[in-house]
Design an enzyme around this catalytic site. Sequence first.
Site, mmCIF file in Angstrom:
data_model
loop_
_atom_site.group_PDB
_atom_site.id
_atom_site.type_symbol
_atom_site.label_atom_id
_atom_site.label_comp_id
_atom_site.label_asym_id
_atom_site.label_seq_id
_atom_site.Cartn_x
_atom_site.Cartn_y
_atom_site.Cartn_z
ATOM 1 N N ASP A 1 2.897 41.320 -26.201
ATOM 2 C CA ASP A 1 3.970 41.882 -25.363
ATOM 3 C C ASP A 1 4.792 42.906 -26.139
ATOM 4 O O ASP A 1 5.297 42.612 -27.220
ATOM 5 C CB ASP A 1 4.863 40.720 -24.889
ATOM 6 C CG ASP A 1 5.846 41.136 -23.831
ATOM 7 O OD1 ASP A 1 6.521 42.175 -23.987
ATOM 8 O OD2 ASP A 1 5.972 40.402 -22.829
ATOM 9 N N THR B 1 13.300 45.160 -15.095
ATOM 10 C CA THR B 1 13.688 46.565 -14.978
ATOM 11 C C THR B 1 12.785 47.314 -13.990
ATOM 12 O O THR B 1 11.559 47.194 -14.072
ATOM 13 C CB THR B 1 13.604 47.248 -16.365
ATOM 14 O OG1 THR B 1 14.351 46.480 -17.294
ATOM 15 C CG2 THR B 1 14.144 48.672 -16.318
ATOM 16 N N HIS C 1 3.025 41.564 -20.678
ATOM 17 C CA HIS C 1 4.432 41.391 -20.277
ATOM 18 C C HIS C 1 4.555 41.053 -18.793
ATOM 19 O O HIS C 1 5.467 40.328 -18.398
ATOM 20 C CB HIS C 1 5.210 42.673 -20.577
ATOM 21 C CG HIS C 1 6.680 42.565 -20.310
ATOM 22 N ND1 HIS C 1 7.509 41.734 -21.041
ATOM 23 C CD2 HIS C 1 7.473 43.165 -19.384
ATOM 24 C CE1 HIS C 1 8.749 41.844 -20.579
ATOM 25 N NE2 HIS C 1 8.762 42.705 -19.580
ATOM 26 N N SER D 1 12.065 39.394 -17.996
ATOM 27 C CA SER D 1 12.307 40.583 -18.811
ATOM 28 C C SER D 1 13.809 40.882 -18.901
ATOM 29 O O SER D 1 14.550 40.036 -19.380
ATOM 30 C CB SER D 1 11.509 41.762 -18.252
ATOM 31 O OG SER D 1 11.473 42.813 -19.187
ATOM 32 N N GLN D 2 14.301 42.040 -18.426
ATOM 33 C CA GLN D 2 15.755 42.268 -18.466
ATOM 34 C C GLN D 2 16.484 41.142 -17.729
ATOM 35 O O GLN D 2 17.584 40.727 -18.124
ATOM 36 C CB GLN D 2 16.128 43.626 -17.842
ATOM 37 C CG GLN D 2 17.616 43.933 -17.975
ATOM 38 C CD GLN D 2 18.069 45.290 -17.431
ATOM 39 O OE1 GLN D 2 19.248 45.569 -17.407
ATOM 40 N NE2 GLN D 2 17.138 46.147 -17.024
#
Length: 295
Positions: free
Chosen positions: A195, A33, A207, A110-111
């Site tokens: 995280d 993101t 993260h 992540s995303q």
Amino acid sequence: MTIRKTSLALLLGAFLAAAQQCPQVHIFGARETTAPAGYGTAGSVVSSIISAYSGATGEVINYPACGGQASCGSVSYASSAVTGVAAVASQVNAFNTKCPNSVLVLVGYSQGGQIMDDAYCGGGDTNEGLSSTAIPISAAAQKKIAAAILMGDPRHIPGLSYNVGTCQASGFAPRPTGFQCPYAANIQSYCDAADPYCCNGSDANTHQGYAVEYGAAALTFVKGKVNAMLSGTGTGGGSTGTSTSTTPPTNTGGAGGAGTAAHYGQCGGIGWNGPTVCAAPYTCQASNAYYSQCL
Ligand SMILES: *[C@@H]1O[C@H](CO)[C@@H](O)[C@H](O)[C@H]1NC(C)=O
């Protein structure tokens, strides 16, 4: 008639020329993101895999990678993720149609990990309003995906065979309890306890640190899977491999994970941290140093 034959031959020639330009290995990468267009923090992992295979190519998943921030067009996280899952499917399917023999690797951060997870494992994503539970990647392309690397995936839940890292909790968009990915054996999902996104910690630096912390391990895992598929001993998961070896598996990844691996699931190999015991009546059989499977 003659004209038709000629144009057919020309078409065939063009098709063969295109096929010859296909790489042995092709990597798809999806950023996190608000990262600017490109591979984001997954970049070094994608580059290391490209460098490992002569002629290998990479491709960025084209999606908003947004969570409502103005810098990425104020697209909501849910909308971005759902668009992202569709983008993974359409890009992977298009590439597989063009280059049906190329071995494929997915890398998501992540995303970006969430959309790779959703596209490859299916099951839908009620967190983001994705109701279809089907795997949107075509059956043919699924078979050519050798490995998927997820880093800081918000869909993390404890107990999955492919979890790597110290996290024992769920991310902010967790899979439902009891979820099983049909391609578990091809995945590594990296997530540590500190995280705040894939786990319940509060250190954003954790993260952002997975490419450094786990990059070498991820490359080793991917090479094991890709090499197995290139040499014809690997499977895209779900289908039967032809392993004739009865060598006991070596688990050099430390203590084996809890639980038992399902039929066709991974049960050993270098870097493997998951279960090393197979559900009855299957036995753990080594395909190569990096991969043992319940058969
Ligand atoms: C995170 O979840 C684990 C497992 O449920 C728990 O033991 C731990 O205390 C939690 N940590 C925080 C910071 O809430």
